[in-house]
Design a protein around this motif. Sequence first.
Motif, PDB file in Angstrom:
ATOM      1  N   VAL A   1       9.979   6.223  -6.559  1.00 42.02           N
ATOM      2  CA  VAL A   1      10.237   7.528  -5.952  1.00 42.02           C
ATOM      3  C   VAL A   1       9.247   8.535  -6.515  1.00 42.02           C
ATOM      4  CG1 VAL A   1      11.879   9.426  -5.672  1.00 42.02           C
ATOM      5  CG2 VAL A   1      12.686   7.051  -5.586  1.00 42.02           C
ATOM      6  N   ASP A   2       8.436   9.099  -5.651  1.00 40.14           N
ATOM      7  CA  ASP A   2       7.523  10.184  -6.031  1.00 40.14           C
ATOM      8  C   ASP A   2       8.315  11.480  -5.988  1.00 40.14           C
ATOM      9  OD1 ASP A   2       5.550  12.022  -6.446  1.00 40.14           O
ATOM     10  OD2 ASP A   2       4.428  11.576  -4.614  1.00 40.14           O
ATOM     11  N   ASP A   3       8.595  12.017  -7.152  1.00 38.20           N
ATOM     12  CA  ASP A   3       9.450  13.198  -7.286  1.00 38.20           C
ATOM     13  C   ASP A   3       8.637  14.483  -7.127  1.00 38.20           C
ATOM     14  OD1 ASP A   3      11.559  14.914  -7.872  1.00 38.20           O
ATOM     15  OD2 ASP A   3      11.453  14.581 -10.033  1.00 38.20           O
ATOM     16  N   GLY A   4       8.026  14.647  -5.948  1.00 36.26           N
ATOM     17  CA  GLY A   4       7.326  15.892  -5.635  1.00 36.26           C
ATOM     18  C   GLY A   4       6.057  16.123  -6.421  1.00 36.26           C
ATOM     19  N   SER A   5       5.260  15.086  -6.640  1.00 40.92           N
ATOM     20  CA  SER A   5       3.999  15.238  -7.367  1.00 40.92           C
ATOM     21  C   SER A   5       3.076  16.230  -6.658  1.00 40.92           C
ATOM     22  CB  SER A   5       3.286  13.885  -7.491  1.00 40.92           C
ATOM     23  OG  SER A   5       4.049  12.975  -8.253  1.00 40.92           O
ATOM     24  N   ASP A   6       2.256  16.911  -7.456  1.00 38.68           N
ATOM     25  CA  ASP A   6       1.314  17.871  -6.875  1.00 38.68           C
ATOM     26  C   ASP A   6       0.372  17.186  -5.894  1.00 38.68           C
ATOM     27  OD1 ASP A   6       2.460  19.842  -8.444  1.00 38.68           O
ATOM     28  OD2 ASP A   6       1.003  19.624 -10.069  1.00 38.68           O
ATOM     29  N   HIS A   7      -0.063  15.984  -6.259  1.00 37.91           N
ATOM     30  CA  HIS A   7      -0.868  15.169  -5.351  1.00 37.91           C
ATOM     31  C   HIS A   7      -0.046  13.927  -5.030  1.00 37.91           C
ATOM     32  CE1 HIS A   7      -4.345  17.706  -6.056  1.00 37.91           C
ATOM     33  NE2 HIS A   7      -4.086  17.632  -7.351  1.00 37.91           N
ATOM     34  N   GLN A   8       0.353  13.828  -3.801  1.00 38.85           N
ATOM     35  CA  GLN A   8       1.287  12.793  -3.374  1.00 38.85           C
ATOM     36  C   GLN A   8       0.823  11.401  -3.790  1.00 38.85           C
ATOM     37  OE1 GLN A   8       2.418  11.425   1.027  1.00 38.85           O
ATOM     38  NE2 GLN A   8       3.241  13.453   0.536  1.00 38.85           N
ATOM     39  N   VAL A   9       1.730  10.644  -4.374  1.00 37.97           N
ATOM     40  CA  VAL A   9       1.431   9.278  -4.800  1.00 37.97           C
ATOM     41  C   VAL A   9       1.238   8.394  -3.570  1.00 37.97           C
ATOM     42  CG1 VAL A   9       2.400   7.225  -5.930  1.00 37.97           C
ATOM     43  CG2 VAL A   9       2.648   9.478  -6.998  1.00 37.97           C
ATOM     44  N   SER A  10       0.298   7.487  -3.660  1.00 33.80           N
ATOM     45  CA  SER A  10       0.078   6.547  -2.558  1.00 33.80           C
ATOM     46  C   SER A  10      -0.109   5.150  -3.130  1.00 33.80           C
ATOM     47  CB  SER A  10      -1.152   6.952  -1.732  1.00 33.80           C
ATOM     48  OG  SER A  10      -2.312   6.971  -2.541  1.00 33.80           O
ATOM     49  N   PHE A  11       0.342   4.155  -2.374  1.00 32.94           N
ATOM     50  CA  PHE A  11       0.195   2.764  -2.771  1.00 32.94           C
ATOM     51  C   PHE A  11      -1.173   2.247  -2.350  1.00 32.94           C
ATOM     52  CE2 PHE A  11       4.879   1.140  -2.984  1.00 32.94           C
ATOM     53  CZ  PHE A  11       4.967   1.624  -4.288  1.00 32.94           C
ATOM     54  N   SER A  12      -1.662   1.289  -3.109  1.00 34.57           N
ATOM     55  CA  SER A  12      -2.873   0.578  -2.701  1.00 34.57           C
ATOM     56  C   SER A  12      -2.547  -0.301  -1.488  1.00 34.57           C
ATOM     57  CB  SER A  12      -3.372  -0.309  -3.845  1.00 34.57           C
ATOM     58  OG  SER A  12      -2.422  -1.332  -4.115  1.00 34.57           O
TER      59      SER A  12
ATOM     60  N   ALA B   1      23.344  12.295 -13.536  1.00 31.55           N
ATOM     61  CA  ALA B   1      23.471  13.751 -13.464  1.00 31.55           C
ATOM     62  C   ALA B   1      22.215  14.338 -12.830  1.00 31.55           C
ATOM     63  CB  ALA B   1      23.680  14.335 -14.856  1.00 31.55           C
ATOM     64  N   THR B   2      22.405  15.361 -12.008  1.00 27.52           N
ATOM     65  CA  THR B   2      21.261  15.985 -11.325  1.00 27.52           C
ATOM     66  C   THR B   2      21.013  17.417 -11.805  1.00 27.52           C
ATOM     67  OG1 THR B   2      22.704  16.738  -9.524  1.00 27.52           O
ATOM     68  CG2 THR B   2      21.648  14.594  -9.269  1.00 27.52           C
ATOM     69  N   ASP B   3      21.773  17.849 -12.819  1.00 29.43           N
ATOM     70  CA  ASP B   3      21.669  19.242 -13.273  1.00 29.43           C
ATOM     71  C   ASP B   3      21.221  19.352 -14.727  1.00 29.43           C
ATOM     72  OD1 ASP B   3      23.936  18.117 -14.316  1.00 29.43           O
ATOM     73  OD2 ASP B   3      25.246  19.829 -13.918  1.00 29.43           O
TER      74      ASP B   3
ATOM     75  N   ASN C   1      10.699  15.675  -2.127  1.00 30.98           N
ATOM     76  CA  ASN C   1      10.356  16.967  -2.703  1.00 30.98           C
ATOM     77  C   ASN C   1      10.694  16.924  -4.184  1.00 30.98           C
ATOM     78  OD1 ASN C   1       9.576  18.102  -0.197  1.00 30.98           O
ATOM     79  ND2 ASN C   1      11.721  18.481   0.312  1.00 30.98           N
ATOM     80  N   ARG C   2      10.425  18.000  -4.901  1.00 34.03           N
ATOM     81  CA  ARG C   2      10.713  18.035  -6.348  1.00 34.03           C
ATOM     82  C   ARG C   2      12.225  18.158  -6.527  1.00 34.03           C
ATOM     83  NH1 ARG C   2      10.253  16.390 -11.023  1.00 34.03           N
ATOM     84  NH2 ARG C   2       9.501  17.662 -12.738  1.00 34.03           N
ATOM     85  N   ILE C   3      12.882  17.034  -6.709  1.00 32.49           N
ATOM     86  CA  ILE C   3      14.343  17.021  -6.786  1.00 32.49           C
ATOM     87  C   ILE C   3      14.855  16.781  -8.197  1.00 32.49           C
ATOM     88  CG2 ILE C   3      14.664  16.322  -4.389  1.00 32.49           C
ATOM     89  CD1 ILE C   3      14.963  13.456  -5.305  1.00 32.49           C
ATOM     90  N   GLY C   4      13.979  16.409  -9.113  1.00 34.92           N
ATOM     91  CA  GLY C   4      14.402  16.151 -10.487  1.00 34.92           C
ATOM     92  C   GLY C   4      14.667  14.672 -10.715  1.00 34.92           C
ATOM     93  N   ARG C   5      14.548  14.238 -11.960  1.00 35.64           N
ATOM     94  CA  ARG C   5      14.586  12.804 -12.244  1.00 35.64           C
ATOM     95  C   ARG C   5      15.946  12.190 -11.945  1.00 35.64           C
ATOM     96  NH1 ARG C   5      14.494   9.339 -17.373  1.00 35.64           N
ATOM     97  NH2 ARG C   5      13.463   7.437 -16.680  1.00 35.64           N
ATOM     98  N   GLY C   6      17.031  12.874 -12.290  1.00 34.85           N
ATOM     99  CA  GLY C   6      18.349  12.315 -12.026  1.00 34.85           C
ATOM    100  C   GLY C   6      18.554  12.050 -10.542  1.00 34.85           C
ATOM    101  N   ALA C   7      18.212  13.034  -9.711  1.00 32.79           N
ATOM    102  CA  ALA C   7      18.349  12.872  -8.264  1.00 32.79           C
ATOM    103  C   ALA C   7      17.395  11.798  -7.741  1.00 32.79           C
ATOM    104  CB  ALA C   7      18.089  14.201  -7.556  1.00 32.79           C
ATOM    105  N   ALA C   8      16.202  11.705  -8.337  1.00 38.06           N
ATOM    106  CA  ALA C   8      15.240  10.691  -7.908  1.00 38.06           C
ATOM    107  C   ALA C   8      15.740   9.287  -8.235  1.00 38.06           C
ATOM    108  CB  ALA C   8      13.890  10.942  -8.572  1.00 38.06           C
ATOM    109  N   LEU C   9      16.363   9.113  -9.390  1.00 45.86           N
ATOM    110  CA  LEU C   9      16.950   7.817  -9.740  1.00 45.86           C
ATOM    111  C   LEU C   9      18.074   7.460  -8.760  1.00 45.86           C
ATOM    112  CD1 LEU C   9      17.073   8.212 -13.623  1.00 45.86           C
ATOM    113  CD2 LEU C   9      15.723   6.506 -12.383  1.00 45.86           C
ATOM    114  N   ASN C  10      18.905   8.442  -8.453  1.00 44.16           N
ATOM    115  CA  ASN C  10      19.980   8.202  -7.481  1.00 44.16           C
ATOM    116  C   ASN C  10      19.421   7.821  -6.118  1.00 44.16           C
ATOM    117  OD1 ASN C  10      22.013   8.811  -9.348  1.00 44.16           O
ATOM    118  ND2 ASN C  10      22.088  10.973  -8.776  1.00 44.16           N
ATOM    119  N   LEU C  11      18.364   8.494  -5.707  1.00 44.26           N
ATOM    120  CA  LEU C  11      17.750   8.212  -4.409  1.00 44.26           C
ATOM    121  C   LEU C  11      17.223   6.778  -4.362  1.00 44.26           C
ATOM    122  CD1 LEU C  11      16.809   9.237  -1.634  1.00 44.26           C
ATOM    123  CD2 LEU C  11      14.721  10.079  -2.744  1.00 44.26           C
TER     124      LEU C  11
END
Length: 250
Positions: A38-49, A162-164, A64-74
Amino acid sequence: MSDAMTVITTVYNGQRFLSAYAENLVQTLRPQDRAILVDDGSDHQVSFSETLRNDQRFKLITANRIGRGAALNLAIENAQTDLIAVQDIDDQSLPNRLAIQAKFLGAHPGALVFANATSDAHRLGKSRPRRIAPSRLYLGNPLHHSSLAFHRNVWEQASGYATDLPCCIDLDFYLRASCKAGAALWQLGIPLIARNLDPSRRYFASIPSPAYHATLQTVLDHYRNKVPVSHWTVLAVMRRKLVHLKGPRA
């Protein structure tokens, strides 16, 4: 229960680690395993080879920048397997990690199962699995989040990550899973991951100390009355009293 696992990873502005991450998991994943990044809203979007884009075992989710807890849940929400393994973007799994942890979870489906890192000091007689009392975490956290594996049912019963919280998301999840889902904490005592210990390149090494200690105290206080009493609880209380008597260091 199938022993297939999904390795979940989050990244924020960590594209420099992607090549080593991909190379490691291409070698580590078994045919039945999957990996979700999960790319958590990086300034330069992550892309796969192209190699990873053509490998059906890998999935990239751009958020979007959702935070690590929310990114893990996603990542877990998108997993197609019952078994989940966590890996930090700058750490690596050893080739037999997933098979060993999947076998352990087959016998202990309600566990959070951890492993040692290759950099951990070897302790004679400590290679057998050992159960860790949740109260032990009040004296310090000896568990590597990047080595964690669990059944998604535990994550669901614990209401996810936790997301907060700005940090200490891993510690909060261990205590949350123990208190809400009745999860047992197990440490296998064998090295199954290799950690990046370089402070200048450590992905999660940039958390300001005041924020870390304030959040740590908040998490510990939240679960303090919910964790079963053990000798670790007594030691934690004694240490708090000792620190209080000594007062802050000059």
